[in-house]
Design a protein around this motif. Structure first.
Motif, PDB file in Angstrom:
ATOM      1  N   LYS A  96       0.844  -1.202   0.000  1.00  0.00           N
ATOM      2  CA  LYS A  96       0.000   0.000   0.000  1.00  0.00           C
ATOM      3  C   LYS A  96       0.877   1.248   0.000  1.00  0.00           C
ATOM      4  CE  LYS A  96      -3.846   0.714   1.769  1.00  0.00           C
ATOM      5  NZ  LYS A  96      -5.001   1.018   2.678  1.00  0.00           N
ATOM      6  N   ARG A 100       1.386   4.347  -3.009  1.00  0.00           N
ATOM      7  CA  ARG A 100       1.320   5.792  -2.777  1.00  0.00           C
ATOM      8  C   ARG A 100       2.599   6.502  -3.207  1.00  0.00           C
ATOM      9  NH1 ARG A 100       1.190  10.258  -2.929  1.00  0.00           N
ATOM     10  NH2 ARG A 100       0.154  11.840  -1.646  1.00  0.00           N
ATOM     11  N   LYS A 188      -5.032  14.460   5.102  1.00  0.00           N
ATOM     12  CA  LYS A 188      -5.723  13.575   4.181  1.00  0.00           C
ATOM     13  C   LYS A 188      -5.338  13.943   2.752  1.00  0.00           C
ATOM     14  CE  LYS A 188     -10.325  11.841   3.037  1.00  0.00           C
ATOM     15  NZ  LYS A 188     -11.779  11.932   3.329  1.00  0.00           N
ATOM     16  N   GLY A 189      -4.981  12.931   1.972  1.00  0.00           N
ATOM     17  CA  GLY A 189      -4.495  13.176   0.617  1.00  0.00           C
ATOM     18  C   GLY A 189      -2.986  13.231   0.536  1.00  0.00           C
ATOM     19  N   GLU A 193      -0.998   7.861   5.538  1.00  0.00           N
ATOM     20  CA  GLU A 193      -1.360   6.447   5.668  1.00  0.00           C
ATOM     21  C   GLU A 193      -0.314   5.529   5.056  1.00  0.00           C
ATOM     22  OE1 GLU A 193      -5.038   5.612   3.732  1.00  0.00           O
ATOM     23  OE2 GLU A 193      -4.391   6.372   1.783  1.00  0.00           O
ATOM     24  N   ASN A 251      -8.550   7.497   8.125  1.00  0.00           N
ATOM     25  CA  ASN A 251      -9.142   8.565   7.319  1.00  0.00           C
ATOM     26  C   ASN A 251      -8.270   9.023   6.163  1.00  0.00           C
ATOM     27  OD1 ASN A 251      -7.087   9.809   8.658  1.00  0.00           O
ATOM     28  ND2 ASN A 251      -8.349  11.355   9.679  1.00  0.00           N
ATOM     29  N   GLY A 252      -7.168   8.319   5.888  1.00  0.00           N
ATOM     30  CA  GLY A 252      -6.273   8.723   4.821  1.00  0.00           C
ATOM     31  C   GLY A 252      -5.027   9.424   5.305  1.00  0.00           C
ATOM     32  N   SER A 253      -5.022   9.856   6.575  1.00  0.00           N
ATOM     33  CA  SER A 253      -3.820  10.476   7.122  1.00  0.00           C
ATOM     34  C   SER A 253      -3.286   9.722   8.333  1.00  0.00           C
ATOM     35  CB  SER A 253      -4.089  11.939   7.511  1.00  0.00           C
ATOM     36  OG  SER A 253      -5.087  12.022   8.496  1.00  0.00           O
TER      37      SER A 253
END
Length: 354
Positions: A96, A100, A188-189, A193, A251-253
């Motif tokens: 994962k 990214r 987030k974004g 993560e 939550n993505g972060s």
């Protein structure tokens, strides 16, 4: 699946005394390494002597931070067997992170086989004293010698290992944590993560500030509203409020901690109410004021559990459970470490025996 060439050292190192281990200071005799070349894929896998890596100064990892890593452990049981704890989840998470950071995926089954072989070769490095373990660090770095800003065409996937001492030599003592107000760890974004070095570099300033004020670590709030709790230091965070254990939702972060997931599963198996949801710092302060904030603890590979005895938010100090470890925290620590060292039956199927 690739063949793994083995080149054993002819000059094994003397192993340090258990009481000198600490964390990350000593390394085993061998390491695993495999190369990636665009158009050729992963190739030339080998287990060889732990040694320096020859790299050009222009290697892209030094300039653009294209790197990912993992952390897991091997444990020795009282019977002398060696156990790995959920290594498949580490390699799944590594992929994962690879996605990214635009790094080629690894074959997870091959990575696990390489790890098994490496640990088996250096199994005498797994310490057997209570609370000790063999820390395992898989990582991937971009090695193309090029200063152009683009994904690298060459990589190295390496696994190194380090015998580690007991995290809690004198028993589990709760730590003091400061809520960070000025800086953020991730948004987030972003890359929060993913397990990439830049996330840890960005957290160092907050840690430095906390330590100067006499606190062990930083509690990070979200990067958008500076309101919702995310992580503590490099660990996931849990709160027990009025009988329910709450941890921030992914939550993505927030890093999807493997210890975090294990704790949630143990709590559910013990019929302890557990929630994954957004939780604001104001909710925690209110729970402290009305007496329902019962326990706070961080979770991660190194410590398993790190109970929190004090939270500093703005000018207020919140004391949790009179500064003592809580009942649920102790249960979780005892259960997980018992599974890891083989003294408690692994009903979850998490351990792999070598």
């Amino acid at each position: 699946m690739l063949d793994i060439r083995t080149e054993l050292t002819t000059n094994p190192k003397e192993k340090p005394a258990v009481d000198e281990l600490g964390f990350g200071h000593y390394f085993t005799d061998h390491m695993f390494i495999v190369e990636y070349t665009e158009g050729k894929g992963w190739h030339d896998a080998k287990i060889t002597q732990y040694q320096p890596i020859p790299m050009y100064p222009s290697s892209m990892v030094f300039h653009y931070g294209q790197s990912v890593f993992e952390g897991l452990k091997a444990y020795k049981t009282v019977d002398g067997e060696v156990l790995l704890f959920r290594p498949d989840r580490n390699f799944a998470r590594l992929n994962k992170s690879n996605e990214r950071l635009v790094i080629p995926a690894i074959d997870e089954e091959f990575a696990l086989e390489a790890l098994k072989q490496l640990v088996s070769i250096d199994r005498d490095w797994v310490p057997n004293a209570l609370g000790t373990s063999l820390y395992i660090r898989p990582f991937i770095i971009a090695t193309e010698a090029n200063l152009g800003v683009h994904p690298s065409k060459n990589y190295k996937f390496i696994i190194i290992m380090s015998p580690s001492g007991s995290y809690y030599k004198g028993g589990i003592n709760p730590v003091k944590i400061m809520v960070e107000q000025q800086f953020v760890r991730a948004v987030k974004g972003g890359t929060g993560e993913a397990k990439t070095g830049g996330n840890y570099a960005s957290a160092l300033k907050g840690q430095e500030i906390a330590e100067k004020e006499g606190y062990a670590q930083t509690l990070w709030l979200d990067g958008k509203e500076n309101k919702y709790v995310e992580e503590v230091g490099s660990m996931n965070i849990f709160f027990k409020i009025n009988g329910t254990v709450i941890t921030p939702e992914l939550n993505g972060s927030i890093l999807a901690g493997i210890t975090r997931d294990s704790m949630i599963q143990v709590l559910k198996s013990k019929n302890v109410p557990v929630e994954e949801r957004r939780i604001s710092i104001n909710e925690i302060v209110e729970a402290s004021h009305n007496g329902t904030l019962e326990e706070v603890f961080g979770t991660g590979t190194a410590a398993v559990i790190s109970p929190v005895g004090e939270l500093k938010y703005l000018d207020e100090k919140l004391i949790i459970n009179d500064g003592k470890i809580g009942e649920v925290s102790q249960m979780l620590y005892d259960t997980l470490t018992g599974i890891q060292n083989g003294t408690i039956e692994d009903t979850f199927g998490w351990t792999i025996k070598l």
